[in-house]
Write a protein that holds these residues in place. Structure first.
Motif, PDB file in Angstrom:
ATOM      1  N   ASP A 114      -6.250  -1.222   5.205  1.00 29.54           N
ATOM      2  CA  ASP A 114      -5.697   0.106   5.459  1.00 29.54           C
ATOM      3  C   ASP A 114      -5.918   0.506   6.913  1.00 29.54           C
ATOM      4  N   ARG A 168       0.838  -1.197   0.000  1.00 25.16           N
ATOM      5  CA  ARG A 168       0.000   0.000   0.000  1.00 25.16           C
ATOM      6  C   ARG A 168       0.874   1.249   0.000  1.00 25.16           C
ATOM      7  N   GLN A 209      -0.969   3.236   7.689  1.00 23.74           N
ATOM      8  CA  GLN A 209      -1.976   2.334   8.233  1.00 23.74           C
ATOM      9  C   GLN A 209      -2.291   2.679   9.691  1.00 23.74           C
TER      10      GLN A 209
END
Ligand code: ATP
Ligand code: MG
Length: 234
Positions: free
Chosen positions: A111, A5, A10
């Motif tokens: 996420d 990501r 996160q």
């Protein structure tokens, strides 16, 4: 094959309180719901129960979702609630219960991870894996003293990012006395439809404020691309 990501920090958000019935599950669900408009979210209920083949959870009750089937012998499975919102009933009574490990594994795929905990009675290591803790206060005096112990434990042991939420307008617990600039976010009772606050009323706006505290600008501009993933290897 591996997904990474990009451009997004996160968050692992734990909901902590010392008293039952203060609206923790409702708050966890509303945070998860709202964040899932912009990011891929996993909501974990650590107090779900698998009775025979039936998964029971306050999260499902509040949403009005029919209980689903899963055997109590298998490892709890993730249920998709909407496009970007996933739910994991991971009962603390499960023989392989290890919240830190479950969270660590989930970090590969989501996420944001939001954990609905039972009332915490001891200052133990429960909050260790959190990147941010939302402390929820129902307004009571002895509740306040216990909550303060938990807050201070979390501050001194782990230096976690913390957000303080009170369901009463003028909390008895004064955070300023502790020498910090922390303030309470007031979460009033709101109109609820299918478990979700109306985004425009005061409860809905409190959700916006909490999210702003925890995620900052990360959730405001979509241009950075929360879902931007880099495809690596094969
Ligand atoms: N801000 C709110 N506005 C209106 N209703 C609410 C609010 N918060 C909670 N409720 C209602 O109060 C009830 C209890 O809330 P909830 O289950 O979220 O509490 P809890 O703290 O998770 O309880 P427990 O300690 O059993 O886990 C639910 O029926 C929920 O719909
Ligand atoms: Mg609950």
């Amino acid at each position: 094959m591996q997904y990474v990501r990009l451009g997004y920090r996160q968050r692992v958000v734990y909901l902590a309180r010392v008293k039952g019935g203060v609206g923790a599950t409702t708050l966890a669900l509303n945070l998860a719901w709202r964040v899932s408009e912009k990011a891929k979210v996993l909501l974990i209920d650590t107090r779900a129960a698998i009775l025979g083949f039936l998964v029971c959870s306050d999260v499902l009750d509040i949403l009005g979702v029919e209980p689903f089937e899963q055997s109590e012998w298998e490892t709890p499975r993730v249920l998709q609630l909407s496009d970007n919102l996933y739910f994991l009933p991971y009962p603390s009574t499960h023989e392989k219960y290890d919240l830190d490990r479950v969270v660590l594994e989930a970090r590969r795929d989501y996420d944001a991870i939001i954990v609905d905990l039972p009332p915490l009675i001891a200052t133990d290591d429960t909050l260790k894996s959190a990147s941010a803790v939302v402390f929820l206060y129902g307004g009571g005096a002895s509740e306040g003293r216990r909550l303060l112990r938990l807050i201070n434990h979390c501050r001194t042991q782990y230096q976690k990012e913390a957000v303080y939420v009170s369901t009463v307008h003028q909390p008895l617990l004064n955070l300023h006395k502790e020498g910090e600039n922390s303030d309470w976010i007031h979460l009033p009772r709101g109109r609820i439809k299918g478990g979700i606050f109306d985004a425009k009323d005061l409860a809905g706006r409190a959700i916006t404020e909490i999210i702003r505290e925890v995620w900052g600008k990360d959730l405001e501009s979509e241009k950075q691309g929360f879902f931007a993933r880099m495809f690596r290897g094969s």
